[in-house]
Scaffold this motif. Structure first.
Motif, PDB file in Angstrom:
ATOM      1  N   THR A 280       9.386  -2.300   5.437  1.00  7.29           N
ATOM      2  CA  THR A 280       8.725  -1.491   6.445  1.00  7.29           C
ATOM      3  C   THR A 280       9.247  -2.252   7.129  1.00  7.29           C
ATOM      4  OG1 THR A 280       6.678  -2.871   5.717  1.00  7.29           O
ATOM      5  CG2 THR A 280       7.905   0.087   4.792  1.00  7.29           C
ATOM      6  N   ALA A 281       9.542  -3.308   7.899  1.00  6.58           N
ATOM      7  CA  ALA A 281       9.801  -4.653   9.011  1.00  6.58           C
ATOM      8  C   ALA A 281       9.706  -3.852  10.130  1.00  6.58           C
ATOM      9  CB  ALA A 281      10.715  -5.744   9.413  1.00  6.58           C
ATOM     10  N   THR A 282      10.325  -2.999  10.586  1.00  6.22           N
ATOM     11  CA  THR A 282      10.858  -2.241  11.707  1.00  6.22           C
ATOM     12  C   THR A 282      10.166  -0.626  11.512  1.00  6.22           C
ATOM     13  OG1 THR A 282      13.097  -1.818  11.698  1.00  6.22           O
ATOM     14  CG2 THR A 282      12.462  -4.076  12.634  1.00  6.22           C
ATOM     15  N   LYS A 283      11.080  -0.165  12.683  1.00  5.48           N
ATOM     16  CA  LYS A 283      10.565   1.951  12.370  1.00  5.48           C
ATOM     17  C   LYS A 283      12.141   2.048  11.091  1.00  5.48           C
ATOM     18  CE  LYS A 283       9.452   2.187  16.862  1.00  5.48           C
ATOM     19  NZ  LYS A 283       9.851   3.246  18.188  1.00  5.48           N
ATOM     20  N   TYR A 284      13.106   1.142  10.992  1.00  6.12           N
ATOM     21  CA  TYR A 284      13.468   1.620   9.633  1.00  6.12           C
ATOM     22  C   TYR A 284      12.770   1.078   8.703  1.00  6.12           C
ATOM     23  CZ  TYR A 284      17.096   2.998  12.052  1.00  6.12           C
ATOM     24  OH  TYR A 284      18.351   3.073  12.740  1.00  6.12           O
ATOM     25  N   LEU A 285      13.023   2.119   7.471  1.00  6.21           N
ATOM     26  CA  LEU A 285      12.429   2.021   5.950  1.00  6.21           C
ATOM     27  C   LEU A 285      13.381   2.064   5.134  1.00  6.21           C
ATOM     28  CD1 LEU A 285       9.464   3.883   4.454  1.00  6.21           C
ATOM     29  CD2 LEU A 285      10.958   3.151   2.465  1.00  6.21           C
TER      30      LEU A 285
ATOM     31  N   ALA B 290      10.796  -6.925  -4.530  1.00  2.00           N
ATOM     32  CA  ALA B 290      10.596  -8.547  -3.567  1.00  2.00           C
ATOM     33  C   ALA B 290      10.572  -7.505  -2.021  1.00  2.00           C
ATOM     34  CB  ALA B 290      12.646  -7.674  -3.523  1.00  2.00           C
ATOM     35  N   VAL B 291      10.441  -7.568  -1.068  1.00  2.00           N
ATOM     36  CA  VAL B 291       9.849  -7.273   0.517  1.00  2.00           C
ATOM     37  C   VAL B 291      10.357  -8.065   1.116  1.00  2.00           C
ATOM     38  CG1 VAL B 291       7.175  -8.373  -0.054  1.00  2.00           C
ATOM     39  CG2 VAL B 291       7.838  -6.395   1.358  1.00  2.00           C
ATOM     40  N   ALA B 292      10.770  -7.536   3.047  1.00  2.00           N
ATOM     41  CA  ALA B 292      11.029  -8.219   4.001  1.00  2.00           C
ATOM     42  C   ALA B 292       9.662  -8.311   4.392  1.00  2.00           C
ATOM     43  CB  ALA B 292      11.569  -7.218   5.150  1.00  2.00           C
ATOM     44  N   ASN B 293       9.631  -9.565   5.032  1.00  2.00           N
ATOM     45  CA  ASN B 293       7.902 -10.380   4.881  1.00  2.00           C
ATOM     46  C   ASN B 293       8.063 -10.986   6.934  1.00  2.00           C
ATOM     47  OD1 ASN B 293       9.878 -12.476   4.300  1.00  2.00           O
ATOM     48  ND2 ASN B 293       7.903 -13.886   3.799  1.00  2.00           N
ATOM     49  N   GLY B 294       9.062 -10.735   7.462  1.00  2.00           N
ATOM     50  CA  GLY B 294       8.925 -10.616   8.477  1.00  2.00           C
ATOM     51  C   GLY B 294       9.938 -11.811   9.008  1.00  2.00           C
ATOM     52  N   PRO B 295      10.144 -11.623  10.277  1.00  2.00           N
ATOM     53  CA  PRO B 295       9.790 -11.157  11.227  1.00  2.00           C
ATOM     54  C   PRO B 295      10.160  -9.487  11.317  1.00  2.00           C
ATOM     55  CG  PRO B 295      11.642 -12.201  12.177  1.00  2.00           C
ATOM     56  CD  PRO B 295      11.357 -12.754  10.792  1.00  2.00           C
ATOM     57  N   GLY B 296       9.328  -9.121  12.211  1.00  2.00           N
ATOM     58  CA  GLY B 296       9.074  -7.626  12.532  1.00  2.00           C
ATOM     59  C   GLY B 296       8.242  -7.103  13.455  1.00  2.00           C
ATOM     60  N   SER B 297       7.546  -6.036  13.048  1.00  2.00           N
ATOM     61  CA  SER B 297       6.693  -5.514  13.359  1.00  2.00           C
ATOM     62  C   SER B 297       5.399  -5.807  12.580  1.00  2.00           C
ATOM     63  CB  SER B 297       6.961  -3.737  13.313  1.00  2.00           C
ATOM     64  OG  SER B 297       5.996  -2.805  13.689  1.00  2.00           O
ATOM     65  N   TYR B 298       4.464  -5.853  13.691  1.00  2.00           N
ATOM     66  CA  TYR B 298       3.331  -6.165  12.821  1.00  2.00           C
ATOM     67  C   TYR B 298       2.797  -5.798  12.293  1.00  2.00           C
ATOM     68  CZ  TYR B 298      -1.252  -7.006  12.425  1.00  2.00           C
ATOM     69  OH  TYR B 298      -2.962  -8.061  12.227  1.00  2.00           O
ATOM     70  N   THR B 299       2.499  -4.021  12.251  1.00  2.00           N
ATOM     71  CA  THR B 299       2.441  -2.589  11.776  1.00  2.00           C
ATOM     72  C   THR B 299       3.292  -2.607  10.605  1.00  2.00           C
ATOM     73  OG1 THR B 299       1.208  -1.256  14.077  1.00  2.00           O
ATOM     74  CG2 THR B 299       1.363  -0.876  11.295  1.00  2.00           C
ATOM     75  N   GLY B 300       4.323  -1.885  11.047  1.00  2.00           N
ATOM     76  CA  GLY B 300       5.113  -2.110   9.658  1.00  2.00           C
ATOM     77  C   GLY B 300       5.013  -3.262   8.595  1.00  2.00           C
ATOM     78  N   LEU B 301       5.582  -4.974   9.125  1.00  2.00           N
ATOM     79  CA  LEU B 301       4.604  -5.739   8.263  1.00  2.00           C
ATOM     80  C   LEU B 301       3.710  -5.855   7.134  1.00  2.00           C
ATOM     81  CD1 LEU B 301       6.214  -8.587   9.964  1.00  2.00           C
ATOM     82  CD2 LEU B 301       8.012  -7.757   8.273  1.00  2.00           C
ATOM     83  N   ARG B 302       2.778  -5.650   7.741  1.00  2.00           N
ATOM     84  CA  ARG B 302       1.463  -5.532   7.483  1.00  2.00           C
ATOM     85  C   ARG B 302       1.216  -4.652   6.187  1.00  2.00           C
ATOM     86  NH1 ARG B 302      -2.414  -2.030   8.386  1.00  2.00           N
ATOM     87  NH2 ARG B 302      -2.161  -1.669  10.222  1.00  2.00           N
ATOM     88  N   ILE B 303       1.998  -3.231   6.187  1.00  2.00           N
ATOM     89  CA  ILE B 303       1.820  -1.939   5.998  1.00  2.00           C
ATOM     90  C   ILE B 303       2.966  -2.684   4.287  1.00  2.00           C
ATOM     91  CG2 ILE B 303       2.999   0.423   5.224  1.00  2.00           C
ATOM     92  CD1 ILE B 303       1.776   0.870   8.046  1.00  2.00           C
ATOM     93  N   GLY B 304       3.723  -3.107   4.644  1.00  2.00           N
ATOM     94  CA  GLY B 304       4.550  -2.927   3.460  1.00  2.00           C
ATOM     95  C   GLY B 304       4.606  -3.948   2.640  1.00  2.00           C
ATOM     96  N   VAL B 305       4.429  -5.605   3.300  1.00  2.00           N
ATOM     97  CA  VAL B 305       4.091  -6.963   2.446  1.00  2.00           C
ATOM     98  C   VAL B 305       2.460  -6.306   1.406  1.00  2.00           C
ATOM     99  CG1 VAL B 305       2.875  -8.966   2.379  1.00  2.00           C
ATOM    100  CG2 VAL B 305       4.814  -8.007   3.845  1.00  2.00           C
ATOM    101  N   ALA B 306       1.526  -5.366   2.313  1.00  2.00           N
ATOM    102  CA  ALA B 306      -0.186  -4.845   1.702  1.00  2.00           C
ATOM    103  C   ALA B 306       1.142  -4.459   0.300  1.00  2.00           C
ATOM    104  CB  ALA B 306      -0.398  -3.992   2.509  1.00  2.00           C
ATOM    105  N   LEU B 307       1.449  -2.607   0.091  1.00  2.00           N
ATOM    106  CA  LEU B 307       1.802  -2.509  -0.884  1.00  2.00           C
ATOM    107  C   LEU B 307       2.534  -2.915  -1.637  1.00  2.00           C
ATOM    108  CD1 LEU B 307       2.980   1.525  -0.818  1.00  2.00           C
ATOM    109  CD2 LEU B 307       4.247  -0.154  -2.143  1.00  2.00           C
ATOM    110  N   ALA B 308       3.612  -4.223  -1.736  1.00  2.00           N
ATOM    111  CA  ALA B 308       4.583  -4.855  -2.300  1.00  2.00           C
ATOM    112  C   ALA B 308       3.439  -5.959  -3.208  1.00  2.00           C
ATOM    113  CB  ALA B 308       4.882  -5.513  -1.275  1.00  2.00           C
TER     114      ALA B 308
END
Length: 226
Positions: free
Chosen positions: A7-12, A60-78
């Motif tokens: 979820t690092a950018t506007k793509y999921l 596995a999760v994309a952990n950045g760099p990228g969008s602050y909000t997108g990364l936070r959401i994806g990493v938190a759920l992962a």
């Protein structure tokens, strides 16, 4: 079985992978709706593939760099998914995901991996072929297209990742007798969750399990220069 989340950018992006086959892959542009659709999308993918959380062996999760909000959401759920199910969590650089999905025929070519950074800026990382694979040759940084292109050495570059109209126009207008730029096909240059899954699988089996505890993983954010 590994589940990959990006979820690092506007793509999921989501994928299910077990090293013998790619079981599922989904990639679509969601804008800023990650917080609304990520969890339901994961559940739907698991249900459609007749997979339960107990079938998963790693996350596995994309952990950045990228969008602050997108990364936070994806990493938190992962992290939550891995912690609850006592699974290893493998974080992979967002730019590395782009790189591992690109082929090369000339080992002298360099690769520019690109992500959007907002307000007309981009995140750029340069890769070179080393031991048969793309390897980062510099630290990712936030820049603008004109500044990036002006900094290029006399070389041939492949360009992959998320490239908007501004980027395409800047590349088309760029002229230098000793620099060759090749923008890869849109379907080829995108950051695919299947590549995240495969690379994370390889990373885990080459590493130490102690390095993949969910509590150890943190998103990677970049600050603007100056």
């Amino acid at each position: 079985m590994l589940i990959a989340i990006d979820t690092a950018t506007k793509y999921l992006g989501l994928a299910l992978y077990d090293n013998q086959q790619l079981i599922a892959e989904q990639l679509w542009r969601t804008g800023n709706k990650h917080n609304l659709i990520l969890a339901p999308s994961i559940q739907q993918m698991l249900d459609t593939c007749d997979v339960s959380p107990s079938d998963l062996t790693m996350v596995a999760v994309a952990n950045g760099p990228g969008s602050y909000t997108g990364l936070r959401i994806g990493v938190a759920l992962a992290k939550g998914l891995a912690t609850v199910n006592q699974l290893p969590l493998i974080g992979i650089s967002t730019l590395d995901i782009i790189a591992v999905g690109q082929h090369f025929s000339n080992t002298r070519h360099r690769l520019l991996a690109i992500l959007p950074a907002g307000r007309g800026r981009i995140i750029a990382g340069e890769y070179r072929v080393k031991k048969g694979q793309w390897t980062a040759s510099e630290t990712p940084h936030i820049t603008k297209w004109d500044d990036l292109l002006a900094s290029l050495e006399s070389q041939s570059y492949l360009i992959a990742g998320e490239i908007d109209t501004t980027g395409l126009e800047a590349i088309e207008a760029y002229q230098h007798p000793d620099v060759t730029l090749t923008v890869l096909d849109p379907a080829q240059r995108m950051r695919r969750p299947a590549m995240l899954a495969r690379y994370a699988w390889e990373t885990y089996h080459k590493g130490d399990p102690a390095d993949f505890l969910p509590a150890k993983l943190a998103p990677v954010y970049l600050n603007s220069p100056g």
